[in-house]
Structure formats: structure tokens, C-alpha cells
Design an enzyme around this catalytic site. Sequence first.
Site, short mmCIF file in Angstrom:
data_model
loop_
_atom_site.label_atom_id
_atom_site.label_comp_id
_atom_site.label_asym_id
_atom_site.label_seq_id
_atom_site.Cartn_x
_atom_site.Cartn_y
_atom_site.Cartn_z
N HIS A 1 -5.70 -2.89 1.73
CA HIS A 1 -5.04 -1.60 1.51
C HIS A 1 -5.97 -0.49 2.00
CE1 HIS A 1 -1.91 0.89 -0.26
NE2 HIS A 1 -2.87 1.69 -0.73
N SER B 1 -1.23 5.21 2.66
CA SER B 1 -0.66 4.83 1.37
C SER B 1 0.39 5.85 0.92
CB SER B 1 -1.79 4.66 0.35
OG SER B 1 -1.32 4.02 -0.81
N ASP C 1 -2.22 -7.02 2.10
CA ASP C 1 -2.33 -5.82 1.26
C ASP C 1 -1.89 -6.17 -0.16
OD1 ASP C 1 -1.93 -3.32 -0.06
OD2 ASP C 1 -1.64 -2.33 1.87
#
Length: 303
Positions: free
Chosen positions: A275, A119, A246
Site C-alpha cells: 500500500h 490511497s 496491497d
Amino acid sequence: MIVANQVRFVPGVVYRRERLETSDGDFLDLDWSRVGSSSVCILCHGLEGHSRRPYVLGMARALNRAGWDVCALNYRGCSGEPNRKPFFYHSGFTQDLDEVVKHVLERPCYDAVVLVGFSLGGNLILKYLGESARRVPPQLRAAAVFSVPCHLAASAKAISRPSNRIYLKRFLKRLRKKIEAKEDLFPETLNTRGYERIVTFEDFDNRYTAPLHGFRDAQDYYAKASSKPFLNSITVPTLIVNALDDPFLSPECFPYQEAYRNPYLFLETPRHGSHVGFYDFSPDGFIWSERRTVAFFRDQSLP
């Protein structure tokens, strides 16, 4: 994604902490898991994460098992102790990563370094690799990143969708605790008055991230900290894995054209993974993203 990352238990990783003093008088806490290798992976966590999140521990364990030493970086203020400066970290703050890479390479035992990020940490790595290819040391051989919001403005809008409200509230609650800790140290610079009016990442970044780190506003921060404009300049083999389901990523976060033009970029867009998810456990306890990372590094003739 939240449930999986909360309930997964990852045994077998024993960290030894090292405090790195930064060039600007702050500090970074590095958590090491060594197996006596000549190759090392630097792990970069996501927003308000740390080295003991299950997704970080799982990757550390998989890489240790594959013969890699691991150095898990905790960003400023993410290791359980507030950092010394009014500012902390952000999606494009590559100075600290650069210092960690150089610090790791000061150890004569390492002749190969790789980077793995999740991320925010993935965006950080991509920007670091592309913004100044000349500063990337030759020992840095490859990278793998997952669930990367490489277009920050679009991703900030995506996470503000009503369907993502539970995630957004969770992040903003954690960030409030970070600001409250800073308020005690720097009351003239930071406060949480009116924090309840912050309901989006853009609100938070306009009030805190941008002014603390020298950006005009949130949109200026998103434009300058996004990794997507730097992807064409990356010159080490880099795997980017962004799942199509996601909830935090917009279409702009799938850099198909950049991957097509740059032979060093390997973009994979599985249908599922959410995610920082990718939770399909194998009998050995490793999930898909961990197995894929090890395989990618081996494809690059690395251990």
C-alpha cells in the site's frame, strides 16, 4: 509499507506555503515546489497524511526533476493546525479539490494541470474526475493514482482483517488525536468518550465521519463517496495502479471491467507494491511509482 514510509529520507524539496481561503469560510494549506514551469501537478495525500510524507515528497521531487511545478494539497486539519469547521475531510470530499484546481488555474502561467493521488487521495481524484465531467477544466490533462480503495465498504472490511491490526490501530490512534483537537474547539459537537470501543473504520465512520458530513451512516458514506461508480465517466487519461499484494484492497478495488470499457482508464496491477509502497530504488533515488508517473505523463505528450 509502514517501515518504508518511515525510514525513507527525501532531500531536495523546498516548499513555500500558501493559505487558500475556502468558499465556506475554512482554509486549505497548499505547499508549493516550483521550478518555473508552465505545467503543474496537484498532489493529494492519503488518510491522515500531509505534504511532508516521504511518498509525497518523493513524487514532488521526481516531478520537479521532470520539469513540473508541484502544489501539494494538505486536507483540512492535516497541515499542523486544526481547521475552523467541526467537519474536516473524507474520501469523497471533492469540493476542496475542485476549489484548489480552480485556484491553481487562476495563475496565468499554467496551461496544463495533472493530478496525482495516493490511497484516499486517489479515490478523491477519481471521484472528482468522474462525478461531473463538465466541471473538469480543459487544462486538466491527465491523472495518476496509486493504492486506491475505490470500493470503500470492501476496503474497510479488508483493513479490519486480523493481519492488518497494526495498521488499523495506527490510523485510529491518529484519528483520535484529530477528534481530541476538535473536541477542544467544538465540545458540543464532538467528544472522545468511549473512543476505546472504536475498533474498526466502520465504527469510526458511524460515530464521526457520517454524521459530521451529512451521511446516514458509514455504509451510506461508503456508497456515496466511493469512486468506483464514477469511473465510467472519466474523460481524461488516468493511470490507476493497485498492487495485488496491497493488504488494504479487496477484489472489488480492482476495476478491471471499468478499465476495459473506458479508453481513458489505464489500470495496472503489479504483483508487488503493498500500500503506497512500490519501493524499488533506482540509482537516481526515485522509486518505481515516481518513474512510472513521469513516464505516463510523457506518454500523454506532456512535459
